[in-house]
Scaffold this motif. Structure first.
Motif, PDB file in Angstrom:
ATOM      1  N   ARG A 163       0.839  -1.213   0.000  1.00  6.27           N
ATOM      2  CA  ARG A 163       0.000   0.000   0.000  1.00  6.27           C
ATOM      3  C   ARG A 163       0.872   1.260   0.000  1.00  6.27           C
ATOM      4  O   ARG A 163       0.588   2.221  -0.715  1.00  6.27           O
ATOM      5  CB  ARG A 163      -0.952   0.000   1.200  1.00  6.27           C
ATOM      6  CG  ARG A 163      -2.182  -0.880   0.982  1.00  6.27           C
ATOM      7  CD  ARG A 163      -3.229  -0.648   2.076  1.00  6.27           C
ATOM      8  NE  ARG A 163      -2.771  -1.057   3.385  1.00  6.27           N
ATOM      9  CZ  ARG A 163      -2.799  -2.310   3.856  1.00  6.27           C
ATOM     10  NH1 ARG A 163      -3.283  -3.280   3.113  1.00  6.27           N
ATOM     11  NH2 ARG A 163      -2.359  -2.580   5.062  1.00  6.27           N
ATOM     12  N   LEU A 164       1.936   1.251   0.811  1.00  3.51           N
ATOM     13  CA  LEU A 164       2.834   2.418   0.842  1.00  3.51           C
ATOM     14  C   LEU A 164       3.501   2.642  -0.509  1.00  3.51           C
ATOM     15  O   LEU A 164       3.595   3.781  -0.983  1.00  3.51           O
ATOM     16  CB  LEU A 164       3.903   2.224   1.922  1.00  3.51           C
ATOM     17  CG  LEU A 164       3.430   2.380   3.362  1.00  3.51           C
ATOM     18  CD1 LEU A 164       4.542   1.970   4.326  1.00  3.51           C
ATOM     19  CD2 LEU A 164       2.987   3.808   3.635  1.00  3.51           C
ATOM     20  N   ASP A 166       2.315   1.734  -3.386  1.00  2.64           N
ATOM     21  CA  ASP A 166       1.261   2.247  -4.274  1.00  2.64           C
ATOM     22  C   ASP A 166       1.055   3.748  -4.066  1.00  2.64           C
ATOM     23  O   ASP A 166       0.893   4.501  -5.022  1.00  2.64           O
ATOM     24  CB  ASP A 166      -0.059   1.504  -4.037  1.00  2.64           C
ATOM     25  CG  ASP A 166      -0.071   0.123  -4.644  1.00  2.64           C
ATOM     26  OD1 ASP A 166       0.781  -0.175  -5.510  1.00  2.64           O
ATOM     27  OD2 ASP A 166      -0.940  -0.687  -4.246  1.00  2.64           O
ATOM     28  N   GLU A 167       1.050   4.188  -2.797  1.00  5.99           N
ATOM     29  CA  GLU A 167       0.884   5.611  -2.507  1.00  5.99           C
ATOM     30  C   GLU A 167       2.046   6.422  -3.081  1.00  5.99           C
ATOM     31  O   GLU A 167       1.839   7.501  -3.654  1.00  5.99           O
ATOM     32  CB  GLU A 167       0.766   5.843  -1.005  1.00  5.99           C
ATOM     33  CG  GLU A 167      -0.553   5.360  -0.425  1.00  5.99           C
ATOM     34  CD  GLU A 167      -0.621   5.538   1.088  1.00  5.99           C
ATOM     35  OE1 GLU A 167       0.038   6.466   1.608  1.00  5.99           O
ATOM     36  OE2 GLU A 167      -1.329   4.756   1.732  1.00  5.99           O
ATOM     37  N   GLU A 171       1.891   9.390  -5.970  1.00 12.92           N
ATOM     38  CA  GLU A 171       2.487  10.715  -5.801  1.00 12.92           C
ATOM     39  C   GLU A 171       3.514  11.012  -6.893  1.00 12.92           C
ATOM     40  O   GLU A 171       3.567  12.127  -7.405  1.00 12.92           O
ATOM     41  CB  GLU A 171       3.134  10.856  -4.416  1.00 12.92           C
ATOM     42  CG  GLU A 171       2.131  10.995  -3.296  1.00 12.92           C
ATOM     43  CD  GLU A 171       1.199  12.193  -3.478  1.00 12.92           C
ATOM     44  OE1 GLU A 171       1.691  13.297  -3.817  1.00 12.92           O
ATOM     45  OE2 GLU A 171      -0.008  12.029  -3.287  1.00 12.92           O
ATOM     46  N   HIS A 188      -2.573  17.468  -7.133  1.00 12.82           N
ATOM     47  CA  HIS A 188      -3.478  16.874  -6.130  1.00 12.82           C
ATOM     48  C   HIS A 188      -4.035  17.853  -5.181  1.00 12.82           C
ATOM     49  O   HIS A 188      -4.119  18.939  -5.203  1.00 12.82           O
ATOM     50  CB  HIS A 188      -2.813  15.756  -5.341  1.00 12.82           C
ATOM     51  CG  HIS A 188      -1.401  15.985  -4.994  1.00 12.82           C
ATOM     52  ND1 HIS A 188      -0.998  16.501  -3.813  1.00 12.82           N
ATOM     53  CD2 HIS A 188      -0.262  15.772  -5.704  1.00 12.82           C
ATOM     54  CE1 HIS A 188       0.306  16.577  -3.790  1.00 12.82           C
ATOM     55  NE2 HIS A 188       0.760  16.143  -4.925  1.00 12.82           N
TER      56      HIS A 188
END
Length: 188
Positions: A163-164, A166-167, A171, A188
């Motif tokens: 998940r990290l 992916d984040e 970004e 964003h």
């Protein structure tokens, strides 16, 4: 050399190749090309086979530990690898280098050796061009690394880490889009 008749020596010269190296996992000794030995502050007479510890003495401490680990792991699993690292500032200044290679067994002797090529990445990391061009190159490299992380994290079976990553990838994608649009406002 033309696109239809590639020449290996011209290609290696144009790629900032520093030459070959070979590591013997059993003795933890490494042989270095003369140019690579010079950049690592290994005496010329020791370049044909010195301790890995001596060869990594001119490498930034945290990078040296990682490179040693990568070489030992390659000796165990035989998979291709690449490792980037920084040298400590010396007569040529600090350098960014990359080792690429894999481990294999000599069919005649059965000896295991990790070997490959070394490349100098320093010139590609020095600022060239306008601030916008430098930023674009930096974002492109970030995107390459984010894609590589996504591929690497998949096999770890660690959902929070996935998940990290992916984040981070999202970004980096926003930053890349911002630069492709000409550096306007934040996306964003």
């Amino acid at each position: 050399m033309t696109a239809f008749q590639p020449d290996l020596s011209s290609a290696l010269a144009g790629s900032a190749c520093l030459g070959a190296w070979a590591h013997d996992p059993a003795s933890d000794r490494i042989a270095l090309s003369p140019v690579l030995a010079r950049l690592l502050a290994v005496p010329a007479e020791a370049a044909t086979g010195t301790s890995l510890t001596l060869a990594l003495a001119a490498v930034e401490a945290e990078d040296a530990v990682r490179v040693a680990g990568v070489l030992r792991a390659a000796g165990e699993d035989g998979r291709p690898f690449e490792a980037e690292f920084r040298t400590r500032p010396g007569p040529d200044g600090a350098r960014w280098l990359r080792l690429m290679g894999r481990c294999g067994r000599d069919p005649a002797t059965g000896a295991v050796t990790t070997q490959g090529l070394a490349f100098d990445l320093t010139e590609g990391r020095r600022p060239v061009g306008s601030d916008a061009q430098q930023a674009q190159r930096q974002v492109n490299r970030l995107a390459d690394h984010a894609a590589a992380m996504k591929g690497l994290v998949a096999g770890l079976r660690n959902p929070p880490l996935a998940r990290l990553v992916d984040e981070v990838a999202v970004e980096v994608g926003h930053e890349l889009a911002r630069h492709l649009r000409g550096g306007g406002r934040q996306v964003h």
